[in-house]
Design a protein around this motif. Structure first.
Motif, PDB file in Angstrom:
ATOM      1  N   THR A 194       0.865  -1.176   0.000  1.00  0.00           N
ATOM      2  CA  THR A 194       0.000   0.000   0.000  1.00  0.00           C
ATOM      3  C   THR A 194       0.904   1.229   0.000  1.00  0.00           C
ATOM      4  OG1 THR A 194      -1.708  -1.136   1.278  1.00  0.00           O
ATOM      5  CG2 THR A 194      -1.818   1.274   1.215  1.00  0.00           C
ATOM      6  N   ALA A 238      -6.297   5.046  -2.030  1.00  0.00           N
ATOM      7  CA  ALA A 238      -5.946   3.623  -2.035  1.00  0.00           C
ATOM      8  C   ALA A 238      -6.959   2.770  -2.779  1.00  0.00           C
ATOM      9  CB  ALA A 238      -5.794   3.115  -0.604  1.00  0.00           C
ATOM     10  N   CYS A 245      -5.846   2.994  -6.435  1.00  0.00           N
ATOM     11  CA  CYS A 245      -4.432   2.680  -6.719  1.00  0.00           C
ATOM     12  C   CYS A 245      -4.269   1.262  -7.277  1.00  0.00           C
ATOM     13  CB  CYS A 245      -3.613   2.818  -5.438  1.00  0.00           C
ATOM     14  SG  CYS A 245      -1.852   2.460  -5.662  1.00  0.00           S
ATOM     15  N   LYS A 259      -1.222   0.046  -7.731  1.00  0.00           N
ATOM     16  CA  LYS A 259       0.056  -0.385  -7.147  1.00  0.00           C
ATOM     17  C   LYS A 259       1.133  -0.639  -8.200  1.00  0.00           C
ATOM     18  CE  LYS A 259      -2.618  -2.378  -3.398  1.00  0.00           C
ATOM     19  NZ  LYS A 259      -3.014  -3.594  -2.683  1.00  0.00           N
TER      20      LYS A 259
END
Length: 596
Positions: free
Chosen positions: A540, A575, A578, A580
Motif C-alpha cells: 500500500t 488507495a 491505486c 500499485k
C-alpha cells in the motif's frame, strides 16, 4: 597522399536495434561521394563496442573521436565537421553522470579499467572481413600450432595458462583436453557451446557476432592437439546475426586455407559445422547439448562417464564455450605464462560480463579475474540509476545467487563467488536497487527454471515446482509459518539429488536470498508486507505529507489518476483507485512516497 579516415559503426545487436544499420548505410553512401576534399574514407561495420547504454556508437580514427546515441539526423553534421574537417561535435561525445564530456571512449572510466583479451578485436574489426582479423595477428597461432609446435607443446601452453572454462563450471581446460587425448578411440570431436540461454547475458553472442574467427582458430588448435577432424558450433536459434557471421567466417576460413582439407599445406584436415539450438535452456548443459546435436531430445545424462571420454556419438569430445575458444589463440601466440599473469591464484586471465539491470552504464565488460564487484558496478558501471541505493547483484545466470551490499568488495573469481553462495556462470551480472523485492527475484528465477527443466529427474521436476508454489504463495500474501524451513529443506534435496547442473544449482537464488535477505521473507509471511513495494497484494503506497513538496510529478505520471493535491501542497493517494504500479515512488524526487 590523402588523409585516411576510418569510420567504425557499431552494428552489434543492441546498436542495430537502435538503428545503427541505417547510419552505416548513410555513411557508406556519403563516403563514395568524390568532392574537393582530399580525404580517403573507409566505413566499417563492427561488432559490439560494449557500451550498450550509449548506442548507437560511431568511432572516427585516427582522430580518436567516439560519438554516442547517434541519430540519422546527425550523420550529415558528422560527415561535414568531423570526417572532413576533424572537428568534434560536443553534444555527441560521451557524457558521464557528472556531465563531463570525453572525446575518446578509451578515456572513459568504463573502458580504462578493462583489459580486453577475449574481446580484443570486437568493435575494432569488420567481423565479415577475414583480412581485418588477419591484420590483427589473426591465424598466426594456427601457423605456430601447425608448423612450430608438437601436440605436447600445445597442451603445455594451455596447462601453463591455467585457463578454466568460461561456460560456468570452471573446469581446467587442459585437463578436459588431456582426458580426450588419452582415449584411444576415433573420431574425436571439438564442440563450441554458443547456446547462452541466461536472461540478461549476451557475452558469447557478442563474440560470435563481432569476432567469429577467434573461435574458429581456437577450435582448430584444439583439433590439432587431439587429431580431430570435425567440429561443431552449437548456436542458440534466436541468435540470427551470430549464425550469419559465423557461417560467413567459416566459408572465408575455408577459402583462405585455414579450414577444410590440408590446412595451409600441413596435411592436417579439420572442418566445422554449425548446429542451431533447439530452443531449450537445458541444452546449454554439455550432455544435453550433445544429444541435441545428434538429433535427439536435449536431455542431460548422468556424468559418471565424462564427455571427453564418451561424448558425441559415444566418441571422445572436447566441449568449451565461446569465450574459452576465443582465448586459446592468444595463449598459443603469447604463451600460457603471459595469460596467467592476469587474474588470481586459482582463476587466471580475464572474464567477460554482461553488466545489466539498475546500473547506469549497461553493457559488455572484460576485466581481470579478482576485480571487485564494487569496481564493476560503481567504477565501470557508473553506479545505480537515479543514484538509488544498491541492494544486490545477481551473478551466474538464473542458477546463480544474489550478493548483498555487504559483500560489494568481494573479488570476482570462480572460488570466491561459490563461497558466497553464487557462481561465475557464463558471466551474467544483474544489478538491483532498493526497489527490488528479493522474494520476488527468487520467484522469478525459480519460475524460469521450472519452465526450462527437461523433467527427466524427479528432484528437479518436482522440487523446483514445489519451490515455485511456496514462493508464489509468499509473494501473494498466502505465506505461512514453516514456509522458510520447507524451502530450505527442498533446496537441500534438489541440490544433492538432481541429475544435472541445472537442477543442482537451481536452489541458489532461493538459498542466497534466504541467507542475506531473510528479513524480507519474514516481512512477507508474518506482517503481510512487501518492503520494496513490488508484491501488489502486500503493498500500500502513501505520501508522507512532511516530505511532499507538492511538485505534482507523481500525480502527472499516475496511470490510474488516483493522486490528488495542489501545487506546492502535500498530495494524497486514493488507495481504492491505486493499482500499485509503483509509478509514484519511481517519479518522486523527495522520497515522499512510502510503502506501508
Amino acid at each position: 597522399m590523402s588523409d585516411r579516415k576510418i569510420v567504425k559503426v557499431c552494428c552489434g545487436t543492441g546498436c542495430l536495434a537502435n538503428g545503427s544499420g541505417v547510419l552505416f548505410e548513410k555513411l557508406l553512401e556519403k563516403s563514395k561521394i568524390k568532392g574537393d576534399f582530399a580525404v580517403d574514407i573507409l566505413v566499417k561495420s563492427t561488432g559490439c563496442n560494449g557500451l550498450c547504454e550509449k548506442g548507437p556508437l560511431i568511432k572516427i580514427e585516427p582522430d580518436g573521436i567516439t560519438y554516442c546515441k547517434v541519430k540519422l539526423s546527425d550523420i550529415d553534421e558528422i560527415y561535414e565537421k568531423t570526417i572532413l574537417k576533424g572537428e568534434a561535435i560536443e553534444r555527441l561525445l560521451f557524457s558521464d553522470s557528472s556531465g563531463k564530456k570525453t572525446k575518446s571512449h578509451k578515456d572513459t572510466e568504463f573502458y580504462k579499467r578493462q583489459v580486453k583479451l577475449a574481446l580484443r578485436n570486437i568493435g575494432e574489426i569488420d567481423p565479415t572481413c577475414i583480412e581485418d582479423y588477419i591484420e590483427r595477428d589473426g591465424y598466426k597461432a594456427i601457423y605456430k600450432a601447425l608448423f612450430e609446435m608438437t601436440p605436447e607443446d600445445i597442451i603445455k601452453e594451455v596447462e601453463k595458462s591455467k585457463i578454466r572454462g568460461r561456460g560456468g563450471a570452471g573446469f581446467l581446460t587442459y585437463r578436459k583436453w588431456m582426458g580426450a587425448k588419452k582415449v584411444d578411440s576415433f573420431p574425436k570431436y571439438v564442440v563450441c557451446n554458443g547456446d547462452e540461454g541466461d536472461p540478461g547475458a549476451f557475452m558469447d553472442r557478442s563474440v560470435m557476432e563481432g569476432d567469429p574467427h577467434s573461435i574458429i582458430e581456437g577450435m582448430i588448435i584444439c583439433a590439432r592437439y587431439l587429431d580431430s577432424h570435425k567440429g561443431y558450433i552449437y548456436i542458440r536459434d534466436e541468435y540470427g546475426l551470430a549464425i550469419k557471421n559465423m557461417k560467413a567466417a567459416i566459408e572465408d576460413a575455408k577459402n583462405h586455407g585455414y579450414l577444410g582439407k590440408n590446412i595451409l599445406g600441413s596435411g592436417f584436415d579439420f572442418d566445422i559445422e554449425i548446429v542451431r539450438g533447439g530452443g531449450a535452456f537445458v541444452c546449454g548443459e554439455s550432455t544435453a547439448l550433445m544429444s541435441s546435436i545428434e538429433g535427439k531430445v536435449g536431455e542431460p545424462r548422468a556424468k559418471y562417464i565424462h564427455s571427453n571420454e564418451k561424448g558425441l556419438w559415444g566418441q571422445p569430445t572436447v566441449l568449451n564455450n565461446v569465450e574459452t575458444w576465443a582465448n586459446i589463440p592468444l595463449i598459443i601466440l603469447k604463451g600460457g605464462e603471459w595469460f596467467a599473469g592476469y587474474g588470481t591464484e586459482n582463476s587466471k586471465g580475464t572474464k567477460v560480463f554482461s553488466l545489466v539491470g539498475k546500473v547506469k552504464n549497461t553493457g559488455l565488460v572484460e576485466v581481470p579475474m579478482g576485480t571487485t564487484l564494487r569496481e564493476l558496478i560503481f567504477d565501470i558501471g557508473g553506479g545505480i540509476i537515479g543514484n538509488k541505493k544498491f541492494k544486490a547483484v545477481q551473478t551466474g545466470g538464473p542458477s546463480g545467487g544474489c550478493i548483498p551490499e555487504g559483500l560489494l568488495d568481494l573479488k570476482v573469481d570462480f572460488d570466491t563467488l561459490t563461497e558466497a553462495g553464487s557462481m561465475m556462470g557464463s558471466g551474467g551480472m544483474i544489478v538491483m536497487d532498493e526497489r527490488t523485492c528479493m522474494v520476488d527475484v527468487a520467484r522469478y528465477y525459480i519460475k524460469f527454471l521450472s519452465e526450462e527443466s527437461c523433467g527427466k529427474c524427479a528432484p528437479c521436476r518436482e522440487g523446483i515446482k514445489r519451490m515455485l508454489e511456496i514462493l508464489t504463495d509468499i509473494c501473494e500474501g498466502r505465506g505461512k509459518e514453516g514456509d522458510i524451513e520447507l524451502l530450505e529443506e527442498i533446496c537441500s534435496m534438489v541440490e544433492s539429488a538432481a541429475l544435472c547442473g541445472l537442477g543442482k544449482t537451481a536452489p541458489n537464488p532461493v538459498m542466497t536470498t534466504l541467507k542475506y535477505f531473510k528479513d524480507e521473507y519474514i516481512e512477507h509471511i508474518e506482517n503481510k508486507r512487501c518492503p520494496a513495494g513490488v508484491c501488489k497484494n502486500l503493498t500500500t503506497f502513501f505520501i508522507d505529507s512532511e516530505k511532499c513538496v507538492g511538485c505534482g510529478l507523481c500525480r502527472k505520471n499516475c496511470p490510474a489518476d488516483c493522486i490528488s493535491g495542489e501545487i506546492k501542497k502535500p498530495h494524497f493517494i486514493d488507495a481504492s483507485k491505486c493499482i500499485k504500479c509503483g509509478s509514484c515512488i519511481e517519479n518522486c524526487r523527495f522520497s515522499a512516497v512510502k510503502v506501508k
